[in-house]
Write an enzyme that holds these catalytic residues in place. Structure first.
Site, PDB file in Angstrom:
ATOM      1  N   ARG A 199      -2.847   3.068 -55.995  1.00 35.06           N
ATOM      2  CA  ARG A 199      -2.242   4.244 -55.363  1.00 35.06           C
ATOM      3  C   ARG A 199      -3.255   5.368 -55.163  1.00 35.06           C
ATOM      4  O   ARG A 199      -3.144   6.165 -54.217  1.00 35.06           O
ATOM      5  CB  ARG A 199      -1.041   4.736 -56.179  1.00 35.06           C
ATOM      6  CG  ARG A 199      -0.182   5.774 -55.436  1.00 35.06           C
ATOM      7  CD  ARG A 199       1.146   6.000 -56.139  1.00 35.06           C
ATOM      8  NE  ARG A 199       2.003   6.930 -55.406  1.00 35.06           N
ATOM      9  CZ  ARG A 199       2.202   8.207 -55.750  1.00 35.06           C
ATOM     10  NH1 ARG A 199       1.599   8.712 -56.817  1.00 35.06           N
ATOM     11  NH2 ARG A 199       3.011   8.979 -55.050  1.00 35.06           N
ATOM     12  N   ILE A 255       2.937  11.683 -49.734  1.00 40.63           N
ATOM     13  CA  ILE A 255       3.133  10.310 -50.179  1.00 40.63           C
ATOM     14  C   ILE A 255       4.294  10.363 -51.169  1.00 40.63           C
ATOM     15  O   ILE A 255       4.300  11.172 -52.099  1.00 40.63           O
ATOM     16  CB  ILE A 255       1.854   9.727 -50.819  1.00 40.63           C
ATOM     17  CG1 ILE A 255       2.089   8.298 -51.328  1.00 40.63           C
ATOM     18  CG2 ILE A 255       1.305  10.607 -51.923  1.00 40.63           C
ATOM     19  CD1 ILE A 255       0.813   7.617 -51.826  1.00 40.63           C
ATOM     20  N   SER A 256       5.318   9.544 -50.943  1.00 40.96           N
ATOM     21  CA  SER A 256       6.527   9.607 -51.764  1.00 40.96           C
ATOM     22  C   SER A 256       6.238   9.230 -53.212  1.00 40.96           C
ATOM     23  O   SER A 256       5.298   8.484 -53.507  1.00 40.96           O
ATOM     24  CB  SER A 256       7.601   8.672 -51.198  1.00 40.96           C
ATOM     25  OG  SER A 256       8.041   9.108 -49.935  1.00 40.96           O
ATOM     26  N   GLN A 257       7.086   9.717 -54.115  1.00 37.18           N
ATOM     27  CA  GLN A 257       6.938   9.349 -55.516  1.00 37.18           C
ATOM     28  C   GLN A 257       7.161   7.844 -55.670  1.00 37.18           C
ATOM     29  O   GLN A 257       7.955   7.239 -54.938  1.00 37.18           O
ATOM     30  CB  GLN A 257       7.904  10.148 -56.383  1.00 37.18           C
ATOM     31  CG  GLN A 257       9.368   9.873 -56.127  1.00 37.18           C
ATOM     32  CD  GLN A 257      10.268  10.835 -56.884  1.00 37.18           C
ATOM     33  OE1 GLN A 257      10.765  11.798 -56.325  1.00 37.18           O
ATOM     34  NE2 GLN A 257      10.481  10.556 -58.155  1.00 37.18           N
ATOM     35  N   PRO A 258       6.465   7.206 -56.600  1.00 38.36           N
ATOM     36  CA  PRO A 258       6.562   5.747 -56.741  1.00 38.36           C
ATOM     37  C   PRO A 258       7.988   5.242 -56.934  1.00 38.36           C
ATOM     38  O   PRO A 258       8.342   4.178 -56.405  1.00 38.36           O
ATOM     39  CB  PRO A 258       5.695   5.459 -57.962  1.00 38.36           C
ATOM     40  CG  PRO A 258       4.675   6.552 -57.964  1.00 38.36           C
ATOM     41  CD  PRO A 258       5.416   7.769 -57.476  1.00 38.36           C
TER      42      PRO A 258
END
Length: 208
Positions: free
Chosen positions: A32, A58-61
């Site tokens: 990531r 970038i979205s949270q995992p």
């Protein structure tokens, strides 16, 4: 190669209810930190959304894992992603299906994502610079559509590109946003509200 931070992230995702071994393996396999700015690398495996420039994130995992799991992908699933962004969600999808189609309205983000995917030897992705509201009708219909920005209402053009039995996962709303899973069945669209979320808005048009 051991990655303790990735191991801890997978443990966290499992504790949050992510159960798909395929989704967890795809997230574990991808670095990531490769998809975030150098100044943010130390936060790459935290469960946070991070800025990637151009007012995008970038979205949270957890959200990446949840949205991907909701699509119930198999290798043969034909997937359209709206909002390539950093390319991280794209890469997760590419680990799970034979081919991914993805549309990004901001040209510089599209270029950067293509470069990252190439450097990671991910070649089963077709990218397009264009208006995400319009999808990619020339390549449809799609078995699964994943939208990575929040729409005030579900775009009809995307519903039209969903195959019979197809699934769409999309955040909907402005001040209050919820993640929805929409399934096309017999000409109808069955909608299920999943959980509250927070995304950048899905903007019409494209940018150079």
């Amino acid at each position: 190669m051991a990655n303790p931070k990735a191991d801890r992230l997978i443990q966290f995702l499992t504790e949050q209810g992510i159960t798909s071994p395929q989704v967890l393996a795809a997230i574990h396999a991808l670095p990531r930190e490769f998809f975030v700015a150098p100044a943010m690398m130390h936060q790459a495996y935290d469960n946070n959304a991070l800025p990637i420039g151009q007012g995008q994130t970038i979205s949270q995992p957890y959200i990446v894992a949840k949205m991907t799991e909701l699509l119930a992908l198999t290798p043969e699933t034909k997937v359209l992603e709206i909002g390539t962004g950093s390319g991280y969600q794209t890469a997760v999808l590419a680990k799970l299906v034979n081919h991914v189609f993805t549309v990004e309205r901001i040209k510089t983000l599209q270029w950067d994502a293509k470069r990252r995917l190439k450097q990671l030897d991910i070649y089963n992705v077709s990218t397009k610079h264009g208006d995400g509201w319009q999808g990619w009708p020339a390549r449809g219909p799609f078995d699964a559509i994943l939208v990575t920005a929040a729409a005030a209402k579900v775009p009809q053009s995307l519903l039209d590109q969903l195959a019979e039995g197809g699934r769409m996962v999309i955040p909907v709303g402005e001040d209050e946003q919820y993640l929805y899973k929409i399934v096309r069945q017999g000409g109808q669209f069955i909608s299920e509200r999943v959980e509250a979320v927070r995304f950048v808005p899905l903007v019409a048009g494209d940018l150079a």
